[in-house]
Design a protein around this motif. Structure first.
Motif, PDB file in Angstrom:
ATOM      1  N   GLU A 231       0.718   6.426  -7.173  1.00 31.17           N
ATOM      2  CA  GLU A 231      -0.527   7.134  -7.463  1.00 31.17           C
ATOM      3  C   GLU A 231      -0.249   8.436  -7.563  1.00 31.17           C
ATOM      4  O   GLU A 231      -0.547   9.230  -8.405  1.00 31.17           O
ATOM      5  CB  GLU A 231      -1.643   6.610  -6.462  1.00 31.17           C
ATOM      6  CG  GLU A 231      -2.329   5.578  -6.879  1.00 31.17           C
ATOM      7  CD  GLU A 231      -3.212   5.504  -7.978  1.00 31.17           C
ATOM      8  OE1 GLU A 231      -3.409   6.416  -8.569  1.00 31.17           O
ATOM      9  OE2 GLU A 231      -3.809   4.549  -8.434  1.00 31.17           O
TER      10      GLU A 231
ATOM     11  N   GLY B 217      -0.766  -3.570  -7.830  1.00 32.79           N
ATOM     12  CA  GLY B 217      -2.136  -3.065  -7.311  1.00 32.79           C
ATOM     13  C   GLY B 217      -3.059  -4.191  -7.813  1.00 32.79           C
ATOM     14  O   GLY B 217      -4.086  -3.828  -7.207  1.00 32.79           O
ATOM     15  N   LYS B 218      -2.808  -5.229  -8.676  1.00 34.21           N
ATOM     16  CA  LYS B 218      -3.897  -6.112  -9.014  1.00 34.21           C
ATOM     17  C   LYS B 218      -4.299  -6.844  -7.711  1.00 34.21           C
ATOM     18  O   LYS B 218      -5.465  -7.432  -7.911  1.00 34.21           O
ATOM     19  CB  LYS B 218      -3.308  -6.980  -9.954  1.00 34.21           C
ATOM     20  CG  LYS B 218      -2.150  -7.869  -9.749  1.00 34.21           C
ATOM     21  CD  LYS B 218      -1.714  -8.662 -10.774  1.00 34.21           C
ATOM     22  CE  LYS B 218      -0.494  -9.457 -10.842  1.00 34.21           C
ATOM     23  NZ  LYS B 218       0.097  -9.999 -11.864  1.00 34.21           N
TER      24      LYS B 218
ATOM     25  N   SER C  13       0.871  -1.178   0.091  1.00 40.26           N
ATOM     26  CA  SER C  13      -0.080  -0.014   0.009  1.00 40.26           C
ATOM     27  C   SER C  13       0.677   1.116  -0.044  1.00 40.26           C
ATOM     28  O   SER C  13       0.474   2.241  -0.446  1.00 40.26           O
ATOM     29  CB  SER C  13      -0.968   0.071   0.963  1.00 40.26           C
ATOM     30  OG  SER C  13      -0.286  -0.077   2.486  1.00 40.26           O
TER      31      SER C  13
ATOM     32  N   PRO D 165     -12.108   2.313 -14.491  1.00 39.34           N
ATOM     33  CA  PRO D 165     -11.800   1.017 -14.840  1.00 39.34           C
ATOM     34  C   PRO D 165     -12.987   0.485 -15.646  1.00 39.34           C
ATOM     35  O   PRO D 165     -14.397   0.715 -15.451  1.00 39.34           O
ATOM     36  CB  PRO D 165     -11.613   0.110 -13.793  1.00 39.34           C
ATOM     37  CG  PRO D 165     -11.696   0.933 -12.900  1.00 39.34           C
ATOM     38  CD  PRO D 165     -12.088   2.535 -12.931  1.00 39.34           C
TER      39      PRO D 165
ATOM     40  N   LYS E  35      -5.248  -5.549  -4.826  1.00 44.72           N
ATOM     41  CA  LYS E  35      -6.213  -4.778  -4.340  1.00 44.72           C
ATOM     42  C   LYS E  35      -7.351  -4.274  -5.186  1.00 44.72           C
ATOM     43  O   LYS E  35      -8.294  -4.501  -4.812  1.00 44.72           O
ATOM     44  CB  LYS E  35      -5.215  -3.338  -4.015  1.00 44.72           C
ATOM     45  CG  LYS E  35      -6.028  -2.325  -3.314  1.00 44.72           C
ATOM     46  CD  LYS E  35      -5.090  -1.146  -3.137  1.00 44.72           C
ATOM     47  CE  LYS E  35      -5.943  -0.001  -2.617  1.00 44.72           C
ATOM     48  NZ  LYS E  35      -5.077   1.027  -2.460  1.00 44.72           N
ATOM     49  N   ASP E  36      -7.311  -4.056  -6.589  1.00 45.11           N
ATOM     50  CA  ASP E  36      -8.025  -3.932  -7.452  1.00 45.11           C
ATOM     51  C   ASP E  36      -7.798  -4.204  -8.854  1.00 45.11           C
ATOM     52  O   ASP E  36      -7.312  -3.563  -9.643  1.00 45.11           O
ATOM     53  CB  ASP E  36      -8.410  -2.261  -7.218  1.00 45.11           C
ATOM     54  CG  ASP E  36      -9.668  -1.954  -7.876  1.00 45.11           C
ATOM     55  OD1 ASP E  36     -10.192  -2.839  -8.710  1.00 45.11           O
ATOM     56  OD2 ASP E  36      -9.993  -0.534  -8.164  1.00 45.11           O
ATOM     57  N   GLU E  37      -8.395  -5.481  -9.234  1.00 44.18           N
ATOM     58  CA  GLU E  37      -8.155  -6.026 -10.412  1.00 44.18           C
ATOM     59  C   GLU E  37      -8.429  -5.128 -11.543  1.00 44.18           C
ATOM     60  O   GLU E  37      -7.825  -5.073 -12.578  1.00 44.18           O
ATOM     61  CB  GLU E  37      -8.641  -7.321 -10.594  1.00 44.18           C
ATOM     62  CG  GLU E  37      -7.821  -8.351  -9.802  1.00 44.18           C
ATOM     63  CD  GLU E  37      -8.340  -9.843 -10.110  1.00 44.18           C
ATOM     64  OE1 GLU E  37      -9.437  -9.951 -10.959  1.00 44.18           O
ATOM     65  OE2 GLU E  37      -7.964 -10.619  -9.483  1.00 44.18           O
ATOM     66  N   ARG E  38      -9.811  -4.428 -11.455  1.00 42.40           N
ATOM     67  CA  ARG E  38     -10.253  -3.760 -12.583  1.00 42.40           C
ATOM     68  C   ARG E  38      -9.466  -2.426 -12.964  1.00 42.40           C
ATOM     69  O   ARG E  38      -9.168  -1.994 -13.814  1.00 42.40           O
ATOM     70  CB  ARG E  38     -11.640  -3.304 -12.066  1.00 42.40           C
ATOM     71  CG  ARG E  38     -12.720  -4.301 -11.816  1.00 42.40           C
ATOM     72  CD  ARG E  38     -12.521  -5.387 -13.029  1.00 42.40           C
ATOM     73  NE  ARG E  38     -13.067  -5.173 -14.371  1.00 42.40           N
ATOM     74  CZ  ARG E  38     -13.061  -5.761 -15.564  1.00 42.40           C
ATOM     75  NH1 ARG E  38     -12.463  -6.960 -15.222  1.00 42.40           N
ATOM     76  NH2 ARG E  38     -13.327  -5.298 -16.663  1.00 42.40           N
ATOM     77  N   ARG E  39      -8.834  -1.772 -11.898  1.00 43.05           N
ATOM     78  CA  ARG E  39      -8.099  -0.396 -11.743  1.00 43.05           C
ATOM     79  C   ARG E  39      -6.762  -1.113 -12.421  1.00 43.05           C
ATOM     80  O   ARG E  39      -6.523  -0.282 -13.410  1.00 43.05           O
ATOM     81  CB  ARG E  39      -7.744   0.084 -10.327  1.00 43.05           C
ATOM     82  CG  ARG E  39      -6.942   1.029 -10.396  1.00 43.05           C
ATOM     83  CD  ARG E  39      -7.393   2.449 -10.889  1.00 43.05           C
ATOM     84  NE  ARG E  39      -6.251   3.472 -10.412  1.00 43.05           N
ATOM     85  CZ  ARG E  39      -6.058   4.169 -11.549  1.00 43.05           C
ATOM     86  NH1 ARG E  39      -6.215   4.263 -12.699  1.00 43.05           N
ATOM     87  NH2 ARG E  39      -4.981   5.221 -11.118  1.00 43.05           N
ATOM     88  N   SER E  40      -6.183  -2.183 -12.109  1.00 47.20           N
ATOM     89  CA  SER E  40      -5.063  -2.813 -12.705  1.00 47.20           C
ATOM     90  C   SER E  40      -5.209  -2.769 -14.273  1.00 47.20           C
ATOM     91  O   SER E  40      -4.241  -2.493 -14.991  1.00 47.20           O
ATOM     92  CB  SER E  40      -4.547  -4.019 -12.006  1.00 47.20           C
ATOM     93  OG  SER E  40      -3.471  -4.547 -12.537  1.00 47.20           O
TER      94      SER E  40
END
Length: 161
Positions: free
Chosen positions: A98, A121-122, A91, A148, A124-129
């Motif tokens: 970021e 970061g995948k 993090s 995303p 934490k958040d796959e869609r953002r990745s």
């Protein structure tokens, strides 16, 4: 014959480990000390130099994020010994990458920043990745600041076949 070879191998391995254990421990201690010193210097540099100094500040933030990544990897190595399912906490590095994206959009190592942020970061958040990887691969169509893509429904995914 096999037992003799195994005994000889175990004996020599133990002898080498004993011979170099002190040097390895000293080397590790020096490396940790240098690492902590560098971390402190970079944090001081970032604190003393305002974010508007685009020439040096993003590079310092990038290097600091890399050092924090090393710290997270070391911490998880220790945790894995007792808990094989341990996951590293990236993090701090993610927040720094970021920050580079938002405050320094013209940073010379933006592709590396996008890649590292997407890769680590995948968890934490796959869609953002996914959005970050898309913006890295096709910058004229996808922007890292965009939302995303929505998760496909089962029917939509099957229709794409």
């Amino acid at each position: 014959m096999r037992e003799v070879i195994q005994r000889e191998f175990a004996g020599r391995t133990a002898e080498l480990e004993k011979k170099y254990a002190e040097r390895i421990a000293k080397s590790e201690a020096e490396r940790t000390e240098r690492h902590q010193t560098t971390l402190a210097l970079l944090e001081k540099f970032i604190k003393d130099h305002p974010p508007r100094q685009e020439q040096f500040t993003p590079g310092a933030v990038f290097r600091l994020a890399d050092l924090c990544l090393d710290i997270s990897d070391r911490e998880v190595e220790v945790l894995v010994a007792t808990n094989p399912d341990a996951i590293a906490d990236y993090s701090r590095s993610l927040a720094m990458w970021e920050e580079i994206l938002t405050k320094f959009p013209k940073y010379r190592q933006m592709p590396a920043t996008l890649y590292l942020l997407a890769y680590y970061g995948k968890i934490k958040d796959e869609r953002r990745s996914l959005q970050l990887f898309l913006s890295l691969a096709c910058a004229n169509k996808y922007k890292f600041a965009d939302a995303p893509p929505a998760m496909l429904t089962r029917e939509e995914a099957l229709a794409m076949r």
